[in-house]
Structures are given as structure tokens and as C-alpha cells.
Design a protein around this motif. Structure first.
Motif, mmCIF file in Angstrom:
data_model
loop_
_atom_site.group_PDB
_atom_site.id
_atom_site.type_symbol
_atom_site.label_atom_id
_atom_site.label_comp_id
_atom_site.label_asym_id
_atom_site.label_seq_id
_atom_site.Cartn_x
_atom_site.Cartn_y
_atom_site.Cartn_z
ATOM 1 N N TYR A 132 -4.484 -0.813 -10.648
ATOM 2 C CA TYR A 132 -3.840 0.481 -10.903
ATOM 3 C C TYR A 132 -2.348 0.407 -10.619
ATOM 4 O O TYR A 132 -1.933 0.001 -9.528
ATOM 5 N N GLN A 133 -1.551 0.778 -11.618
ATOM 6 C CA GLN A 133 -0.116 0.932 -11.404
ATOM 7 C C GLN A 133 0.096 2.269 -10.697
ATOM 8 O O GLN A 133 -0.297 3.319 -11.218
ATOM 9 N N MET A 134 0.696 2.234 -9.518
ATOM 10 C CA MET A 134 0.879 3.459 -8.753
ATOM 11 C C MET A 134 1.939 4.334 -9.414
ATOM 12 O O MET A 134 2.847 3.837 -10.091
ATOM 13 N N PRO A 135 1.856 5.654 -9.238
ATOM 14 C CA PRO A 135 2.887 6.542 -9.765
ATOM 15 C C PRO A 135 4.267 6.176 -9.222
ATOM 16 O O PRO A 135 4.388 5.682 -8.094
ATOM 17 N N ASP A 136 5.289 6.443 -10.008
ATOM 18 C CA ASP A 136 6.649 6.067 -9.617
ATOM 19 C C ASP A 136 7.046 6.616 -8.255
ATOM 20 O O ASP A 136 7.734 5.952 -7.480
ATOM 21 N N GLU A 137 6.618 7.836 -7.953
ATOM 22 C CA GLU A 137 7.014 8.450 -6.684
ATOM 23 C C GLU A 137 6.445 7.690 -5.490
ATOM 24 O O GLU A 137 7.042 7.694 -4.403
ATOM 25 N N ALA A 147 -1.928 -3.232 -6.423
ATOM 26 C CA ALA A 147 -0.720 -4.040 -6.634
ATOM 27 C C ALA A 147 -1.026 -4.972 -7.804
ATOM 28 O O ALA A 147 -1.438 -6.117 -7.612
ATOM 29 N N PRO A 148 -0.885 -4.499 -9.052
ATOM 30 C CA PRO A 148 -1.390 -5.221 -10.231
ATOM 31 C C PRO A 148 -0.887 -6.652 -10.379
ATOM 32 O O PRO A 148 -1.665 -7.550 -10.684
ATOM 33 N N THR A 149 0.416 -6.875 -10.165
ATOM 34 C CA THR A 149 0.952 -8.218 -10.375
ATOM 35 C C THR A 149 0.304 -9.209 -9.433
ATOM 36 O O THR A 149 -0.106 -10.304 -9.830
ATOM 37 N N ARG A 150 0.189 -8.822 -8.166
ATOM 38 C CA ARG A 150 -0.436 -9.720 -7.192
ATOM 39 C C ARG A 150 -1.904 -9.966 -7.549
ATOM 40 O O ARG A 150 -2.405 -11.081 -7.446
ATOM 41 N N ALA A 151 -2.596 -8.924 -7.955
ATOM 42 C CA ALA A 151 -4.015 -9.057 -8.291
ATOM 43 C C ALA A 151 -4.212 -10.024 -9.460
ATOM 44 O O ALA A 151 -5.093 -10.893 -9.424
ATOM 45 N N LEU A 152 -3.395 -9.880 -10.496
ATOM 46 C CA LEU A 152 -3.551 -10.744 -11.674
ATOM 47 C C LEU A 152 -3.110 -12.175 -11.366
ATOM 48 O O LEU A 152 -3.610 -13.125 -11.958
ATOM 49 N N ARG A 153 -2.178 -12.315 -10.440
ATOM 50 C CA ARG A 153 -1.787 -13.660 -10.011
ATOM 51 C C ARG A 153 -2.966 -14.352 -9.325
ATOM 52 O O ARG A 153 -3.201 -15.549 -9.512
ATOM 53 N N ASP A 175 0.673 -13.964 -18.471
ATOM 54 C CA ASP A 175 2.021 -13.435 -18.680
ATOM 55 C C ASP A 175 2.448 -12.546 -17.520
ATOM 56 O O ASP A 175 3.555 -12.671 -16.988
ATOM 57 N N ILE A 176 1.555 -11.625 -17.126
ATOM 58 C CA ILE A 176 1.887 -10.709 -16.030
ATOM 59 C C ILE A 176 2.004 -11.478 -14.722
ATOM 60 O O ILE A 176 2.931 -11.266 -13.935
ATOM 61 N N ALA A 177 1.077 -12.396 -14.501
ATOM 62 C CA ALA A 177 1.087 -13.168 -13.253
ATOM 63 C C ALA A 177 2.341 -14.022 -13.142
ATOM 64 O O ALA A 177 2.993 -14.060 -12.094
#
Length: 549
Positions: free
Chosen positions: A81-86, A292-298, A345-347
């Protein structure tokens, strides 16, 4: 058993009250042991999550009416999940402004006084995961879709009846327990919250009985287990069906050790009492929720490559994994399934030079088993080539002979003597064993040090569609010698003898190519316009749907 060995020391004879000729080490996530070279290639045998799930699917097709011995093993699914910007804004860090879970869930105090530093923001997160965060609801209305948040989607709720929340530290666990108990959080009061952290939770497995007592048979209870490390290895609680990753974990070993706590089978044999072969599977799937999507996909990218060390193309390895571990990512508006290429790509675009360097410092890039060492010993040219690698002359020519002869001698004595070995002989063998293992490690370290020069060569060369071996041996041999100290002939000879592990070299080169292109793309630069193929170590892989050469 690998984790216990790390705690107790590396000499088994110091703590195992048995005499034996061999040891079998079992681990579900042995990445650290493999990367540091604790085991050489001839000592490694794999049966992985992917193998298990493939066997489950194949058995169901081959014998659809028979009891499936793998049928109760749940398929794992990862939701990011990408967290909301706030919320992202309050806890960003790092080169790529990644959401920092440790900072977001930072807490102070202890026991009933423990409280989150960003309590208001954590409250918003609690509202978010049950679908009650107002800005997200408004966005969903505009999009005409309702994203599947863990504690709001009816399809997910059955698998959250008993969940595990993995937090950064003891204070965060206690603060979460206190916040969930506050009167505004009526939704969470249906769940029995268990804090399995700190000295009050007990040491090791002492923390397990209270959890099992609270869960019971799992049908009429609802629990949330909060932990920062306890019960994340070697523990089976069959009713756990989901885990929420609420802390930074950069190691795939630690990440999946925790994640696989929820992959244990939960079923009832012979549910109707009239068929011993019948089985009611209560947990066909299980879930990992990560914020934390990037870390998860890594982690998925690294884990996929680790599960399939024999696959030369890392994208194929990840593709094989996500057949059985689907990855769905929420980008703030839509939840979509991510394919292998997207994961890489994301990772890679969210990695750092430090993490990439670890691939090139891994012992699995080189082969130092006795067979490979014998090949070097039996070839004067190969021996001279190795001596040209920095640091080898200090070790001496006889180091290969010492390792091979002493390891063979020790194996022979153990085989012949068996249980009849005397304490004096055992002591002598232990000393011999330590010596040849130490010298093998030295050989390994020098070869890995050489391998770390290869990224510098790749950075300087401008060829991308050719294999690295072709670039070295045919296109830029002079540059290669300048950077690494080896001639083309020397390198070619060592490659042919199998000194370098081609499969893992392919994966490391692939990671470098991806990272290099992603880093330049991040700044708006296309490194090599129209590039359709990546040259790896000894093969070429195509971008998207082209055929692999």
C-alpha cells in the motif's frame, strides 16, 4: 537449525552431545549463510516455497479426485500500500524518499505509559487499514472503486481473524496496544490484543503459550499479536493467516522468516468422521500486508532470485515466484497486480548503490568446491592466472593443494573410523578441519574481491547488448586488464573451469544494468536509446516479450 548455530557458535562439537560423521542444517531462509559462503555449492540442496506450491498444483491436475498431500499448504499473497501523501510526508528518508516505517511508528515510554511520537498520524493509519480514513474514502468515491484495505474488505476479513503485527521495538508494541484500547477505537475492541515483546512476554518459546491460549481453536476468537521479534522464527501458530509488516526490514532472510509464520497449514483431517482421506482446508491462502512498497518489492526480487539460483535470467526467477505469490500494489487510487518486470523495475529504481554492492560481495558468485580447486591445481596456466589476482601470491601456490588434500583426508578418516574414532583423533581432525575451512574461506574472499572489480568495468564500457564475457574477451580486453589486473586469456580460462558461478553472475550483472538505467531514467536520461536487450554475464535477455538468446 542455522539460527541456533549462529547463537551458539560455529563449532558444532562444542554444543552437540553426539558423535557423527555429518550434519544436516535446515533453514527456510538461508540467504545469509549462502551469501557468506558458509556452505559451498556441493553442500546445498533446495526444496523451496515455489517447489512446494508447484507440486501442489501439479498433484491437483494429475490426481484431481485423490487427497493432495500438499493441499493444506496455503498460497501466500503480498499486498503493498502506498500511504497517503499526508502520512508519507511525516516519515520520509533515504535516497529515494522511501516511507520509513520505523520512524512513523516511533514510540516512547513503557507499559501503560508507552505512546507513539506521531500518535495522531498512527491513528489515521489505523483508520486507513479499516477503510475509514476520510481522504481515501473521498478518492475512492471519485474513482468509483473501493480499494481492498485489510480490515475493511469482506474478502480479506476472514484472514484477519488472527493476525501478526511486526513492529519496530518493544515501545511501539506497547504503544500500539494502548492506542487500540482507547475508547475511540471501538472497532478494535473486538480483538484480543497480545503484546509479545519485552521481558514480560517471556524468553523464547515461553511467549507462545499465552498466544495459543488466547486463540483457542481459532473459530470463536479474534486476536492481534504484536511483536518486534519474538515468535518470528521456528514457531507455528496455524491460526495466524496474515502479517502486517510495520517495520523496516532490509534483509530478505529476516523478512521472509517473519512472513512465513502465517504460511503454516490449518486444516481438519476427516472432518465428517467417515473418510480418513478427507481434509477440510481452513486456510487456503495467507496474506502479507506491507506499507513500504519499494522495500517490499525489493524483498520479493531478492527472494525470487534466491529461490531459483539455477535460473540465468532474474526476471524469469521472479516470474516463477509470483505465479505462486501474487503481488498486488495499491498506488493511492487503484490496486493492481504487479508482474515480474514491474517488480524488478520498482525494486531496482528504489535501491541504493550499497544494496547493489552486496550482490557483488556475495560468496555465491564464485565456486570453491574441491572439484573446481582441483581443476585449478591441474592446470599450470590456471594456477598462474589465479596468482595474478590481487592477494593470491601472499597465500602461496600450495593453498589449493592444502585445502583439497586435508578435506579429502578428513572425510576419509571419518568414513573409515565412524563411531570408533578416539578423542585424540577427533581433536586432531577438528584442528585439520578448521585449517582447511579457513584456507578455503581465504580463497573465496580473494575471488570475491576480484569480482567486485567487474562493476567498475561495466560502468566504463559502453556495450550493453553483448554478453559481459564477449565485451571482456572480444570488444574491450585492454580496459578489462586495466581495471581488474587479469588478461583476457586468464579470465577466459578461469571462466571455462567454472571458477565463477555464471548463474549468479548473470543475476548480479542484470541488477547492475537495471539499476544503472533506472538511475538515469530517474533524471530523465535514456542511457541507450531503443535498447531492447540486456547483455548479462554469459547470456542475453530480452526486454518485455522478445526471445531470450
Amino acid at each position: 537449525m542455522l539460527e541456533e548455530l549462529d547463537e551458539l557458535g560455529n563449532d558444532e562439537d562444542d554444543f552437540l552431545p553426539i558423535t557423527t560423521r555429518a550434519y544436516l542444517y535446515l533453514s527456510g531462509t538461508p540467504f545469509k549463510a549462502l551469501a557468506t559462503g558458509e556452505f559451498i555449492e556441493e553442500q546445498i540442496f533446495n526444496w523451496t516455497y515455489t517447489d512446494e506450491q508447484r507440486a501442489k498444483a501439479e498433484y491437483a491436475v494429475a490426481q484431481p479426485d485423490a487427497w493432495n498431500p500438499y493441499g493444506a499448504l496455503p498460497e501466500m499473497r503480498l499486498f503493498t500500500y502506498q500511504m497517503p501523501d499526508e502520512l508519507i510526508a511525516v516519515a520520509n528518508q533515504g535516497e529515494f524518499d522511501e516511507f520509513d516505517l520505523n520512524e512513523f511508528f516511533e514510540a516512547k515510554g513503557a507499559g501503560k505509559d508507552a505512546e507513539f511520537t506521531r500518535k495522531t498520524d498512527v491513528q489515521k493509519w489505523l483508520d486507513l487499514v479499516r477503510g475509514a480514513h476520510l481522504p481515501t474514502q473521498v478518492d475512492a468515491m471519485r474513482m468509483g472503486t473501493r480499494p481492498p484495505f485489510p480490515y475493511s474488505d469482506v474478502r480479506l476479513l476472514p484472514y484477519l481473524q488472527h493476525s501478526f503485527w511486526f513492529l519496530p521495538n518493544v515501545a511501539a508494541c506497547e504503544a500500539m496496544s494502548n492506542l487500540l484500547a482507547e475508547k475511540q477505537n471501538v472497532f478494535w475492541h473486538d480483538y484480543k490484543v497480545l503484546v509479545v515483546a519485552g521481558p514480560g512476554a517471556g524468553i523464547g518459546l515461553d511467549a507462545l503459550p499465552p498466544v495459543r491460549a488466547a486463540i483457542g481453536d481459532g473459530h470463536d476468537t479474534k486476536t492481534i499479536t504484536l511483536s518486534c521479534g519474538k515468535l518470528t522464527t521456528g514457531v507455528t501458530v496455524k491460526q495466524w493467516s496474515s502479517i502486517l509488516m510495520l517495520r523496516n526490514l532490509n534483509s530478505p532472510e529476516t523478512y521472509f522468516q517473519a512472513a512465513f509464520r502465517v504460511q503454516s497449514p490449518w486444516s481438519i483431517k476427516n472432518p465428517d468422521g467417515d473418510n480418513p482421506s478427507a481434509e477440510a482446508v481452513l486456510k487456503p491462502v495467507c496474506f502479507v500486508f506491507d506499507f513500504a512498497p519499494t522495500r517490499a518489492l525489493r524483498q520479493i526480487a531478492d527472494y525470487g532470485a534466491g529461490l531459483s539460483p539455477e535460473t540465468p535470467n532474474p526476471e524469469q526467477a521472479v516470474e516463477e515466484l509470483v505465479k505462486f505469490l501474487p503481488v498486488l500494489a495499491y498506488d493511492g487510487s487503484n490496486m493492481t497486480q504487479v508482474d515480474a518486470g514491474g517488480i524488478l523495475d520498482i525494486a531496482m529504481s528504489g535501491t541504493s548503490a550499497t544494496l547493489l554492492a552486496r550482490k557483488w560481495e556475495s560468496a555465491i558468485l564464485v565456486n570453491v568446491d574441491n572439484e573446481t580447486l582441483r581443476k585449478i591445481m591441474n592446470s599450470p596456466d590456471a594456477l598462474n592466472a589465479v596468482m595474478n589476482i590481487e592477494g593470491f601470491r601472499a597465500l602461496g601456490n600450495d593453498i589449493f593443494e592444502t585445502v583439497v588434500n586435508k578435506s579429502d583426508a578428513v572425510k576419509k578418516v571419518k568414513k573409515e573410523k565412524g563411531e570408533d574414532i578416539t578423542p585424540a583423533e577427533k581433536k586432531e581432525l577438528t584442528a585439520e578441519e578448521k585449517e582447511y575451512k579457513s584456507k578455503r574461506k581465504q580463497i573465496q574472499e580473494k575471488l570475491v574481491k576480484f569480482a567486485t572489480r567487474i562493476p567498475a568495468f561495466m560502468y566504463l564500457t559502453d556495450f550493453r547488448e553483448n554478453t559481459l564475457t564477449d565485451v571482456i574477451t572480444k570488444l574491450e580486453p585492454g580496459l578489462f586488464r586495466t581495471v581488474t589486473g587479469l588478461t583476457v586469456e586468464d579470465f577466459h580460462l578461469l571462466v571455462n573451469l567454472g571458477v565463477f558461478n555464471a548463474t549468479h553472475m548473470n543475476q548480479a550483472v542484470f541488477a547492475f544494468r537495471r539499476y544503472e538505467d533506472s538511475s538515469l531514467s530517474y533524471t530523465g536520461i535514456e542511457s541507450h536509446k531503443g535498447l531492447r536487450r540486456y547483455g548479462l554475464y554469459d547470456t542475453v535477455v530480452a526486454v518485455n516479450d522478445e526471445t531470450v538468446v
